[in-house]
Design an enzyme around this catalytic site. Structure first.
Site, PDB file in Angstrom:
ATOM      1  N   THR A  72      59.550   8.113  40.146  1.00 23.29           N
ATOM      2  CA  THR A  72      60.774   8.272  41.216  1.00 23.29           C
ATOM      3  C   THR A  72      61.259  10.181  42.146  1.00 23.29           C
ATOM      4  O   THR A  72      60.851   9.204  42.981  1.00 23.29           O
ATOM      5  CB  THR A  72      62.390   7.324  40.445  1.00 23.29           C
ATOM      6  OG1 THR A  72      61.794   6.622  39.442  1.00 23.29           O
ATOM      7  CG2 THR A  72      63.203   7.434  41.642  1.00 23.29           C
ATOM      8  N   ASN A 141      53.393  -3.113  39.209  1.00 26.80           N
ATOM      9  CA  ASN A 141      54.022  -2.703  38.416  1.00 26.80           C
ATOM     10  C   ASN A 141      54.356  -4.272  37.974  1.00 26.80           C
ATOM     11  O   ASN A 141      55.101  -4.564  36.912  1.00 26.80           O
ATOM     12  CB  ASN A 141      55.300  -2.016  38.461  1.00 26.80           C
ATOM     13  CG  ASN A 141      56.363  -2.160  39.444  1.00 26.80           C
ATOM     14  OD1 ASN A 141      56.167  -2.372  41.389  1.00 26.80           O
ATOM     15  ND2 ASN A 141      57.274  -2.462  39.446  1.00 26.80           N
ATOM     16  N   GLN A 180      51.842   3.058  37.057  1.00 23.16           N
ATOM     17  CA  GLN A 180      51.476   1.646  35.836  1.00 23.16           C
ATOM     18  C   GLN A 180      49.687   1.831  35.674  1.00 23.16           C
ATOM     19  O   GLN A 180      49.006   0.787  34.378  1.00 23.16           O
ATOM     20  CB  GLN A 180      51.178  -0.096  36.590  1.00 23.16           C
ATOM     21  CG  GLN A 180      52.970  -0.003  36.425  1.00 23.16           C
ATOM     22  CD  GLN A 180      53.300  -0.160  35.233  1.00 23.16           C
ATOM     23  OE1 GLN A 180      52.586  -0.304  34.054  1.00 23.16           O
ATOM     24  NE2 GLN A 180      55.237  -0.113  35.164  1.00 23.16           N
ATOM     25  N   CYS A 321      63.821  -2.799  35.754  1.00 17.63           N
ATOM     26  CA  CYS A 321      65.516  -2.439  36.909  1.00 17.63           C
ATOM     27  C   CYS A 321      65.940  -3.440  37.436  1.00 17.63           C
ATOM     28  O   CYS A 321      66.420  -3.834  37.991  1.00 17.63           O
ATOM     29  CB  CYS A 321      64.893  -1.220  37.927  1.00 17.63           C
ATOM     30  SG  CYS A 321      63.777  -1.212  38.708  1.00 17.63           S
TER      31      CYS A 321
HETATM   32  N1  PLP Z   1      56.679   3.920  39.994  1.00 18.35           N
HETATM   33  C1  PLP Z   1      56.150   1.674  38.968  1.00 18.35           C
HETATM   34  C2  PLP Z   1      55.317   1.182  39.640  1.00 18.35           C
HETATM   35  C3  PLP Z   1      56.781   1.875  38.355  1.00 18.35           C
HETATM   36  O1  PLP Z   1      56.851   0.692  37.457  1.00 18.35           O
HETATM   37  C4  PLP Z   1      57.940   3.100  37.834  1.00 18.35           C
HETATM   38  C5  PLP Z   1      58.883   2.705  36.526  1.00 18.35           C
HETATM   39  O2  PLP Z   1      58.994   1.372  36.271  1.00 18.35           O
HETATM   40  C6  PLP Z   1      58.547   4.065  38.815  1.00 18.35           C
HETATM   41  C7  PLP Z   1      57.437   4.231  40.005  1.00 18.35           C
HETATM   42  C8  PLP Z   1      59.574   4.964  38.287  1.00 18.35           C
HETATM   43  O3  PLP Z   1      59.334   5.128  37.218  1.00 18.35           O
HETATM   44  P1  PLP Z   1      60.811   6.247  36.675  1.00 18.35           P
HETATM   45  O4  PLP Z   1      62.004   5.345  36.345  1.00 18.35           O
HETATM   46  O5  PLP Z   1      59.857   6.858  35.451  1.00 18.35           O
HETATM   47  O6  PLP Z   1      61.004   7.724  38.408  1.00 18.35           O
END
Ligand code: PLP
Length: 379
Positions: A72, A141, A180, A321
């Site tokens: 993120t 994802n 991913q 989420c």
């Molecule tokens: N980007 C993708 C494609 C994801 O699948 C995720 C998490 O599910 C994230 C970003 C965010 O990752 P994090 O929550 O570890 O910061």
């Protein structure tokens, strides 16, 4: 039989070897890498070496990456590369950690087809003279859809040349979120032709809250946090040494396991597709081998998840989420599914915790749960 975990896109357990590599840096080697004495300098050297290994895994150098507290943050940091009045483009199916920072700029979404693949012509049309950043995840994802990044990079390079001819000096950058993809694809930044690339330790059997952003040499970022100037001033704060050591180990293991895992997941995917009954496969083409999205039209996938949980089978409806907020998947909407199909779709993501026996067993339990739901509805 203990639980069958089929939600590896949401989280992966930390691999035993990763934990083992991290442990000394919590205990004996706990020193602040910025401190002046020798033991701290050794920790700093280990940290930099681990950064070098992370970078090496994607064909880059240690200086080319910024360590972040997860994907993120890396995605947010990528958006600091552009000017305030710039326009950004991102794929309709991007993760919220791209969509939300993009919404602070002039922005447009790029269309995908029914497989979730980018419609290149739509991208071409939407890149205007003010566009500075295009963000396209290497693999989605929710569907696992792999995007043709090299093709997108070729288009972007051609537009850059055209711009220069026309005297437009605005940058045009390509960012990809490879969170991913790292488990299943051999990633090389030069081959992909990207300027910015996000990595996520939490999805590769590494620790949560650790990520990285690859930044090409000519790209200038602004820091999200100000402080002691760590990470070349781009990410102040005491370095997460155990996290980065764990991340480097996890990526090394991911490379070693890549081919074996791909073969294993392709076989497991086929078992599911052969043995689960009466579904529509949603991610038919261009998907990572470990993603299986099955639609049971007319059923409520949320209910299926709870019923499967009762049988200790853990799956998801989409991004973890989004699932926890109860909002309809923007990804499944983008590929044109009806509301009824969206409501009936389950995301199964295979991983290193799975065995063939588990996959057969999961297929059997899914069939039983689906049959019981159908019986309940028709009663
Ligand atoms: N980007 C993708 C494609 C994801 O699948 C995720 C998490 O599910 C994230 C970003 C965010 O990752 P994090 O929550 O570890 O910061």
């Amino acid at each position: 039989m203990r639980m069958i975990y089929l939600d590896h896109a949401a989280a992966t357990p930390v691999a035993a070897k990763v934990l083992e590599a991290m442990q000394p840096y919590f205990l004996d080697e706990f020193f602040n890498p910025s401190a002046a004495y020798l033991p701290a300098k050794k920790v700093n050297a280990d940290y930099e070496a681990a950064k070098g290994e992370i970078a090496h895994a994607i064909g880059a150098k240690g200086n080319d990456i910024v360590i972040t507290a997860g994907a993120t943050e890396a995605n947010n940091l990528a958006f600091t590369s552009i000017s305030e009045n710039a326009k950004v483009l991102y794929l309709k199916t991007e993760h919220d950690s791209v969509r939300n920072p993009a919404s602070r700029f002039k922005h447009e979404e790029v269309e995908v087809d029914q497989n979730g693949r980018i419609v290149i012509n739509d991208l071409k049309q939407k890149i205007d003279d003010d566009t500075e950043l295009v963000s396209v995840a290497l693999a989605n994802n929710e569907l696992g859809t792999i995007q043709p990044l090299a093709e997108i990079a070729t288009l972007i390079r051609a537009i850059r040349i055209e711009r220069l001819k026309n005297g437009n000096t605005r940058q045009l950058l390509l960012h990809t979120d490879a969170s991913q993809a790292m488990n299943l694809l051999d990633i090389n930044v030069a081959r992909l032709g990207v300027d910015l690339l996000t990595l996520n330790a939490a999805k590769v059997y590494g620790p949560k809250g650790v990520g990285a952003l690859y930044v090409a040499h000519d790209v200038r970022l602004k820091p999200l946090t100000l402080g002691g100037g760590q990470e070349n001033g781009l990410r102040s704060g005491t370095q997460n040494v155990p996290g980065v050591i764990g991340f480097a180990t996890a990526l090394k293991l991911a490379k070693e396991h890549l081919n074996g895992n791909r073969k294993k997941y392709a076989e497991f995917r086929k078992i599911l597709l052969d043995e689960v009954k009466d579904y529509e496969l949603i991610n038919k083409k261009h998907a990572l081998d470990n993603f299986v999205v099955l639609c049971f039209d007319g059923l409520d996938a949320e209910r299926l998840i709870y019923l499967l949980e009762d049988r200790e089978v853990y799956v998801s409806t989409g991004a973890a989420c989004a699932a926890s907020k109860g909002v309809r998947s923007h990804v499944l909407t983008a590929i044109g599914l009806t509301d009824s199909k969206i409501n009936g779709s389950l995301r199964i993501t295979l991983g290193e915790t799975n065995t063939k026996e588990q996959v057969h067993e999961a297929a059997r339990i899914i069939n039983e749960v689906v049959a019981s739901e159908k019986a309940r509805i028709h009663a």
